[in-house]
Scaffold this motif. Structure first.
Motif, PDB file in Angstrom:
ATOM      1  N   ASP A 183      22.977  28.084  47.699  1.00 23.50           N
ATOM      2  CA  ASP A 183      23.841  26.947  46.930  1.00 23.50           C
ATOM      3  C   ASP A 183      25.256  27.629  46.775  1.00 23.50           C
ATOM      4  N   THR A 184      25.353  28.869  46.047  1.00 23.94           N
ATOM      5  CA  THR A 184      26.639  29.487  45.778  1.00 23.94           C
ATOM      6  C   THR A 184      27.466  29.919  47.183  1.00 23.94           C
ATOM      7  N   LEU A 185      26.608  30.276  48.303  1.00 26.60           N
ATOM      8  CA  LEU A 185      27.527  30.365  49.340  1.00 26.60           C
ATOM      9  C   LEU A 185      27.716  29.095  50.252  1.00 26.60           C
ATOM     10  N   GLU A 186      27.158  28.049  50.071  1.00 26.12           N
ATOM     11  CA  GLU A 186      27.570  26.811  50.591  1.00 26.12           C
ATOM     12  C   GLU A 186      29.097  26.513  50.114  1.00 26.12           C
ATOM     13  N   LYS A 187      28.952  26.655  48.740  1.00 22.37           N
ATOM     14  CA  LYS A 187      30.269  26.159  48.124  1.00 22.37           C
ATOM     15  C   LYS A 187      31.465  27.008  48.547  1.00 22.37           C
ATOM     16  N   ALA A 188      30.987  28.275  48.887  1.00 21.84           N
ATOM     17  CA  ALA A 188      32.075  29.157  49.083  1.00 21.84           C
ATOM     18  C   ALA A 188      32.640  29.153  50.480  1.00 21.84           C
ATOM     19  N   VAL A 189      31.805  28.605  51.499  1.00 20.32           N
ATOM     20  CA  VAL A 189      32.432  28.337  52.866  1.00 20.32           C
ATOM     21  C   VAL A 189      32.784  27.023  52.950  1.00 20.32           C
ATOM     22  N   GLU A 190      32.360  26.162  52.092  1.00 25.21           N
ATOM     23  CA  GLU A 190      32.848  24.730  52.399  1.00 25.21           C
ATOM     24  C   GLU A 190      34.225  24.338  52.727  1.00 25.21           C
ATOM     25  N   GLY A 191      34.512  23.764  53.626  1.00 27.18           N
ATOM     26  CA  GLY A 191      35.967  23.506  53.766  1.00 27.18           C
ATOM     27  C   GLY A 191      36.844  24.501  53.732  1.00 27.18           C
ATOM     28  N   ARG A 192      36.555  25.657  54.063  1.00 28.98           N
ATOM     29  CA  ARG A 192      37.371  26.833  54.309  1.00 28.98           C
ATOM     30  C   ARG A 192      37.025  27.344  55.779  1.00 28.98           C
ATOM     31  N   SER A 193      38.407  27.462  56.503  1.00 26.70           N
ATOM     32  CA  SER A 193      38.324  28.303  57.727  1.00 26.70           C
ATOM     33  C   SER A 193      37.929  29.771  57.542  1.00 26.70           C
ATOM     34  N   PHE A 194      38.221  30.519  56.688  1.00 25.71           N
ATOM     35  CA  PHE A 194      38.017  31.652  56.505  1.00 25.71           C
ATOM     36  C   PHE A 194      37.596  32.027  54.959  1.00 25.71           C
ATOM     37  N   ILE A 195      36.802  32.952  54.848  1.00 26.43           N
ATOM     38  CA  ILE A 195      36.453  33.348  53.524  1.00 26.43           C
ATOM     39  C   ILE A 195      37.334  33.978  52.499  1.00 26.43           C
ATOM     40  N   ALA A 196      38.191  34.650  52.950  1.00 26.71           N
ATOM     41  CA  ALA A 196      39.000  35.520  52.014  1.00 26.71           C
ATOM     42  C   ALA A 196      40.664  34.986  51.864  1.00 26.71           C
ATOM     43  N   GLY A 197      40.716  33.870  52.776  1.00 25.73           N
ATOM     44  CA  GLY A 197      42.318  33.324  52.425  1.00 25.73           C
ATOM     45  C   GLY A 197      42.586  32.651  53.777  1.00 25.73           C
ATOM     46  N   ASP A 198      43.832  32.637  54.096  1.00 24.20           N
ATOM     47  CA  ASP A 198      44.095  31.611  55.075  1.00 24.20           C
ATOM     48  C   ASP A 198      44.325  32.487  56.469  1.00 24.20           C
ATOM     49  N   ARG A 199      43.476  33.669  56.765  1.00 18.68           N
ATOM     50  CA  ARG A 199      43.267  34.242  57.951  1.00 18.68           C
ATOM     51  C   ARG A 199      41.927  35.033  58.167  1.00 18.68           C
ATOM     52  N   PHE A 200      41.559  35.057  59.387  1.00 18.32           N
ATOM     53  CA  PHE A 200      40.356  35.925  59.579  1.00 18.32           C
ATOM     54  C   PHE A 200      40.434  37.233  59.096  1.00 18.32           C
ATOM     55  N   THR A 201      39.282  37.990  58.541  1.00 18.39           N
ATOM     56  CA  THR A 201      39.384  39.334  58.035  1.00 18.39           C
ATOM     57  C   THR A 201      37.921  39.747  58.215  1.00 18.39           C
ATOM     58  N   ALA A 202      37.867  41.133  57.903  1.00 22.65           N
ATOM     59  CA  ALA A 202      36.389  41.709  58.146  1.00 22.65           C
ATOM     60  C   ALA A 202      35.174  41.249  57.225  1.00 22.65           C
ATOM     61  N   ALA A 203      35.930  40.500  56.307  1.00 21.54           N
ATOM     62  CA  ALA A 203      34.739  39.791  55.380  1.00 21.54           C
ATOM     63  C   ALA A 203      33.969  38.615  56.150  1.00 21.54           C
ATOM     64  N   ASP A 204      34.720  38.094  57.099  1.00 22.08           N
ATOM     65  CA  ASP A 204      34.237  36.864  57.951  1.00 22.08           C
ATOM     66  C   ASP A 204      33.075  37.601  59.071  1.00 22.08           C
ATOM     67  N   VAL A 205      33.582  38.892  59.554  1.00 20.65           N
ATOM     68  CA  VAL A 205      32.827  39.334  60.502  1.00 20.65           C
ATOM     69  C   VAL A 205      31.275  39.524  59.762  1.00 20.65           C
ATOM     70  N   TYR A 206      31.361  40.124  58.651  1.00 21.87           N
ATOM     71  CA  TYR A 206      29.910  40.397  57.927  1.00 21.87           C
ATOM     72  C   TYR A 206      29.693  39.430  57.422  1.00 21.87           C
ATOM     73  N   LEU A 207      30.007  38.506  56.794  1.00 23.07           N
ATOM     74  CA  LEU A 207      29.380  37.351  56.237  1.00 23.07           C
ATOM     75  C   LEU A 207      28.981  36.525  57.436  1.00 23.07           C
ATOM     76  N   GLY A 208      29.981  36.020  58.312  1.00 18.45           N
ATOM     77  CA  GLY A 208      29.515  35.447  59.259  1.00 18.45           C
ATOM     78  C   GLY A 208      28.398  35.701  60.161  1.00 18.45           C
ATOM     79  N   SER A 209      28.410  37.127  60.165  1.00 20.51           N
ATOM     80  CA  SER A 209      26.919  37.390  60.942  1.00 20.51           C
ATOM     81  C   SER A 209      25.902  37.383  60.131  1.00 20.51           C
ATOM     82  N   HIS A 210      25.855  37.244  58.986  1.00 14.76           N
ATOM     83  CA  HIS A 210      24.385  37.127  58.060  1.00 14.76           C
ATOM     84  C   HIS A 210      24.479  35.435  58.163  1.00 14.76           C
TER      85      HIS A 210
END
Length: 205
Positions: free
Chosen positions: A134-161
């Motif tokens: 549930d926490t993860l769903e709220k974190a990614v909902e409505g966001r293109s990227f997890i750490a701001g307005d651009r793609f980062t290494a956090a998206d590689v790792y979280l997106g892979s999971h």
């Protein structure tokens, strides 16, 4: 001369995360495929004493653990733009290590049938699988990227999971997860990495 980069991996492993990250970095690297069983538990232990893949060797440095590999490569190759500025890394660190800790533990325990009694939830870092998802769903909902307005290494790792979870059924196919991962799948580096790993898969009888 740039230090040599070598990826130790297996296409049926979390090494796919490291491969994707290396393709995002865009620097040349060598690949050493390590087979499960005796090869992974033999001489390869001089690289990773745990006998697990992936590992990345960069010059004289050895990096294991996928989250560490992603964070290290983002810092080692800043020209790739895969990490926010230091002052803007709160969400970057938060969600990368949320995935490495609570998320992976919760999903793994659930897959293994490990049940944490309600009264013991305070003993585990993730509390409960349901709270983590549930926490993860709220974190990614409505966001293109997890750490701001651009793609980062956090998206590689979280997106892979999230991608693994959707593929193997350990995540519900909630619209927020599907939409987030669909955006990431369009990246050229993601496609290159998957083509390389798919080509390295053992032939089916």
């Amino acid at each position: 001369m740039m230090d040599k980069i070598t990826l130790y991996t297996n296409p049926m492993s979390r090494g796919r995360i490291a491969r994707w990250m290396l393709e995002e970095v865009g620097e040349p690297y060598d690949t050493h495929l390590v087979q499960y069983g005796a090869p992974m538990k033999g001489e390869y232990r001089s690289i990773n004493p745990m006998g697990k893949v992936p590992a990345v060797v960069h010059g004289s440095k050895v990096i294991t653990e996928c989250a560490a590999i992603c964070a290290y490569l983002a810092d080692a190759f800043p020209e790739a733009g895969l990490a926010p500025e230091p002052a803007d890394r709160a969400d970057y660190y938060r969600w990368m290590f949320f995935a490495a800790g609570p998320l992976e533990s919760a999903v793994t325990n659930r897959s293994l049938g490990v049940q944490v009694p309600d009264e013991k939830r305070g003993f585990v870092g993730y509390g409960s699988y349901e709270e983590v998802i549930d926490t993860l769903e709220k974190a990614v909902e409505g966001r293109s990227f997890i750490a701001g307005d651009r793609f980062t290494a956090a998206d590689v790792y979280l997106g892979s999971h999230i991608g693994f979870g959707l593929s193997f059924g350990s995540f519900e196919k909630r619209p927020a997860f599907v939409a987030y991962h669909e955006r990431l799948k369009e990246r050229l580096a993601f496609k290159r990495a998957n083509e390389l790993d798919d080509a390295a898969m053992p032939a089916q009888p």
